[in-house]
Design a protein around this motif. Structure first.
Motif, short mmCIF file in Angstrom:
data_model
loop_
_atom_site.label_atom_id
_atom_site.label_comp_id
_atom_site.label_asym_id
_atom_site.label_seq_id
_atom_site.Cartn_x
_atom_site.Cartn_y
_atom_site.Cartn_z
N GLU A 71 0.80 -1.22 0.00
CA GLU A 71 0.00 0.00 0.00
C GLU A 71 0.83 1.27 0.00
O GLU A 71 0.42 2.28 -0.58
N THR A 89 9.19 -1.06 14.24
CA THR A 89 7.77 -0.80 14.02
C THR A 89 6.94 -2.05 14.27
O THR A 89 5.83 -1.99 14.82
N THR A 211 5.72 -6.81 5.20
CA THR A 211 6.56 -5.67 4.85
C THR A 211 7.78 -6.16 4.09
O THR A 211 8.20 -7.31 4.22
N PRO A 231 1.71 -1.90 4.70
CA PRO A 231 0.41 -1.25 4.85
C PRO A 231 0.54 0.23 5.23
O PRO A 231 1.52 0.65 5.83
N HIS A 232 -0.49 1.01 4.91
CA HIS A 232 -0.48 2.45 5.20
C HIS A 232 -0.21 2.73 6.68
O HIS A 232 0.60 3.58 7.03
N ASP A 233 -0.92 2.02 7.56
CA ASP A 233 -0.77 2.31 8.99
C ASP A 233 0.63 1.93 9.49
O ASP A 233 1.19 2.61 10.37
N PHE A 234 1.20 0.89 8.93
CA PHE A 234 2.56 0.50 9.30
C PHE A 234 3.56 1.58 8.88
O PHE A 234 4.44 1.97 9.66
N LYS A 236 3.04 4.67 8.35
CA LYS A 236 2.85 5.87 9.17
C LYS A 236 3.62 5.77 10.48
O LYS A 236 4.26 6.72 10.93
N ARG A 237 3.58 4.60 11.10
CA ARG A 237 4.34 4.39 12.33
C ARG A 237 5.84 4.29 12.07
O ARG A 237 6.66 4.74 12.86
#
Length: 368
Positions: A71, A89, A211, A231-234, A236-237
């Protein structure tokens, strides 16, 4: 130090002679940006990437994520930092990751996960191909018990030691890890070599990894950089972890432009590196005193093992002719890359042959 001295000697030889340039086979990280890649750097549109304002960085992150079927992506200065950001992460302090004991993320990144992330590493033996067994990985996963660290992540690698990994095995390990509640990270530093050698899309190879870290400064020929995708949320972190580790860069588009150029122009040509490695292995195998290791799973690497009494003298002979091998013992890793030509391959073979011919003459003279 020995590798540095060999390179220094070769450079001095090259400067003092018009016959030969340096042929550096230590790694595919030694490449020099092409004229076209440098022009891409000059023309790159840039902004402050820490503020998210660099359009070229953004374009690279999007392109890498698309290629890998993920993503989102995050541009980082190095593969080591990309892997460390992934570990920090995925895992909290006191948790652990499972990896092959020969994998870069376990063996060659200065224990960063433990030192900086308080993450415990578990190293498992790998097979001759560089793979982990499903049974060993499952057996290493800890029970839910306060005496143990929490098993959180399985780290895989493709290629490993230059070998393309068995895709069924990767998929089986990933499926088991997910069933047991663990995530999967793929160190895909040379994933593009695996994709080209397998005639398979990179996204297919990593479809079951949560990832992926893709290195741009190895076979793809950029001066710096890796992209972490997931993923997007990963991501971001992961951005916060990158900042913590000092990986936030400002007008980084001048570097990201190299990555974009490489992904557009330097992937398919990896087949040429594989061909060069195969030809070099074939040519060097004619010398009985030199053991050559290369199998069908190898991509742009081969390994040679001189006799112990020849090791230092052979490297010195090569350096004197402007050729740089690594200094590993007993087996030396040779890596082909985009700065190695057909002529270079033949030069290496003939120069090694010259060494053994001279050695044979000396032995004959001593015995007469």
């Amino acid at each position: 130090m020995a590798m540095y001295e060999g390179m220094k000697a070769a450079q001095q030889t090259a400067r003092g002679s018009n016959r030969r340039r340096v042929i550096d086979l230590r790694s595919d990280t030694v490449t020099v940006p092409s004229t076209a890649m440098r022009q891409a750097m000059v023309e790159a549109e840039v902004g402050d990437d820490v503020y998210g304002d660099d359009p070229t960085v953004e374009a690279l992150q999007i392109k890498a994520a698309e290629i890998l079927g993920k993503e989102a992506g995050l541009f980082l200065p190095s593969g080591t930092q990309s892997n460390l950001v992934a570990l920090m992460t995925h895992c909290q302090r006191g948790e652990e990751y499972i990896a092959g004991d020969s994998y870069h993320i376990f063996h060659d990144e200065a224990a960063g996960a433990a030192v900086l992330g308080s993450i415990s590493p578990i190293g498992l033996p790998t097979d001759a191909r560089g793979g982990l067994s499903l049974e060993a990985v499952e057996g290493a996963i800890k029970a839910d018990d306060p005496h143990y660290a929490v098993s959180r992540l399985v780290c895989l690698e493709n290629t490993s030691g230059g070998r393309v990994q068995d895709q069924d095995n990767i998929d089986s390990i990933a499926a088991m890890a997910h069933e047991r509640g663990l995530s999967v990270h793929m160190d895909g530093a040379r994933l593009m070599n695996a994709a080209v050698a397998s005639d398979c899309s990179p996204a297919h190879l990593v479809r079951n990894a949560d990832t992926v870290s893709l290195c741009l400064s190895k076979g793809l020929g950029t001066p710096v950089g890796s992209v972490l995708c997931g993923p997007h949320d990963f991501i971001k972190r992961a951005l916060r972890a990158r900042k913590m580790l000092g990986g936030g860069m400002r007008q980084a588009g001048v570097l990201a432009a190299c990555g974009l150029y490489a992904l557009e122009h330097n992937v398919a040509r990896l087949a040429e590196d594989h061909r060069h490695a195969a030809r070099m292995a074939e040519g060097l195998a004619q010398f009985p005193a030199l053991k050559v290791i290369r199998d069908p799973e190898h991509t742009n690497m081969l390994f040679v093992a001189p006799r112990e009494e020849d090791h230092t003298a052979l490297l010195a002979h090569l350096a004197g002719e402007g050729i740089v091998f690594g200094s590993q013992k007993p087996s030396i890793r040779l890596v082909t890359h985009l700065d190695i030509t057909d002529e270079d391959v033949e030069t290496v073979i003939s120069t090694v042959g010259d060494y053994y011919a001279k050695t044979k003459q000396k032995l004959s003279a001593a015995g007469s």
